[in-house]
Design a protein around this motif. Structure first.
Motif, PDB file in Angstrom:
ATOM      1  N   SER A  40       0.775  -1.066   0.185  1.00  0.00           N
ATOM      2  CA  SER A  40       0.028   0.052   0.065  1.00  0.00           C
ATOM      3  C   SER A  40       1.004   1.390  -0.065  1.00  0.00           C
ATOM      4  CB  SER A  40      -0.969  -0.040   1.057  1.00  0.00           C
ATOM      5  OG  SER A  40      -0.230  -0.032   2.461  1.00  0.00           O
ATOM      6  N   TYR A  41       1.852   1.311   0.543  1.00  0.00           N
ATOM      7  CA  TYR A  41       2.939   2.332   0.614  1.00  0.00           C
ATOM      8  C   TYR A  41       3.658   2.335  -0.619  1.00  0.00           C
ATOM      9  CZ  TYR A  41       5.892   5.561   3.065  1.00  0.00           C
ATOM     10  OH  TYR A  41       6.531   6.886   3.548  1.00  0.00           O
ATOM     11  N   LEU A  42       3.865   1.483  -1.275  1.00  0.00           N
ATOM     12  CA  LEU A  42       4.431   1.623  -2.616  1.00  0.00           C
ATOM     13  C   LEU A  42       3.499   2.253  -3.617  1.00  0.00           C
ATOM     14  CD1 LEU A  42       6.286  -1.924  -3.186  1.00  0.00           C
ATOM     15  CD2 LEU A  42       7.139   0.416  -3.378  1.00  0.00           C
ATOM     16  N   GLU A  43       2.164   1.704  -3.562  1.00  0.00           N
ATOM     17  CA  GLU A  43       1.146   2.482  -4.379  1.00  0.00           C
ATOM     18  C   GLU A  43       0.997   3.873  -4.227  1.00  0.00           C
ATOM     19  OE1 GLU A  43      -2.479   0.050  -2.991  1.00  0.00           O
ATOM     20  OE2 GLU A  43      -1.958  -1.526  -4.263  1.00  0.00           O
ATOM     21  N   GLN A  44       1.119   4.325  -3.152  1.00  0.00           N
ATOM     22  CA  GLN A  44       1.111   5.706  -2.731  1.00  0.00           C
ATOM     23  C   GLN A  44       2.281   6.424  -3.433  1.00  0.00           C
ATOM     24  OE1 GLN A  44       0.762   6.782   1.530  1.00  0.00           O
ATOM     25  NE2 GLN A  44      -0.616   4.953   1.882  1.00  0.00           N
TER      26      GLN A  44
END
Length: 158
Positions: A40-44
């Motif tokens: 989820s952090y990578l998506e951001q």
């Protein structure tokens, strides 16, 4: 001055894309697993990097992310500034209001450091960093571990 997790992870993810530059798009799941960064952090992060035209995403089977231009044209400073990470060592963020609304005694010292830090990071491209021997050693180790994980998946699936 301290570089946050956001800046470090963005550079790490971009390095992963640079390593696989000639292999096609890389999924966020692969980057997440290999670099130990939350999906989820990578998506951001990728959303911010895409807005700054540093990466492009491809949908569908075989999709993922790739660099939007050659690794030799993307500096570490480009990445850090794209994710809104300040490269500023002054207490006032460069506003010159650090002491009762005016410039403090050491403002120019920290401002010079900020400029040198930016110049240093702007002088390091993804390609140049990937070519370093110590980085190549880490790449070999990560690829070996990824191969071992893939073999384990095949064994479990059989």
């Amino acid at each position: 001055m301290r570089l946050s997790t956001k800046g470090r992870y963005a550079v790490t993810a971009m390095m992963d894309l640079a390593i696989h530059e000639d292999s096609g798009p890389v999924t966020l799941a692969d980057i997440s697993l290999c670099q130990d960064i939350s999906l989820s952090y990578l998506e951001q992060l990728m959303s911010q990097l895409r807005r700054h035209d540093l990466v492009r995403g491809m949908r569908g089977p075989g999709g993922g992310y790739s660099l939007s231009r050659p690794a030799s044209e993307i500096s570490v400073a480009d990445i850090i500034t794209a994710v809104d990470e300040p490269l500023q060592a002054t207490r006032c963020g460069g506003e010159e209001n650090c002491q009762e609304g005016e410039r403090c005694l050491t403002h120019e010292l920290w401002n010079d450091l900020s400029h040198r830090l930016y110049e240093f990071l702007d002088g390091i491209t993804l390609d140049a960093y990937v070519q370093r021997e110590d980085v190549q050693e880490v790449i070999r180790r990560q690829k070996s571990r990824q191969g071992q994980r893939n073999n384990m998946r095949r064994i479990r699936a059989a």
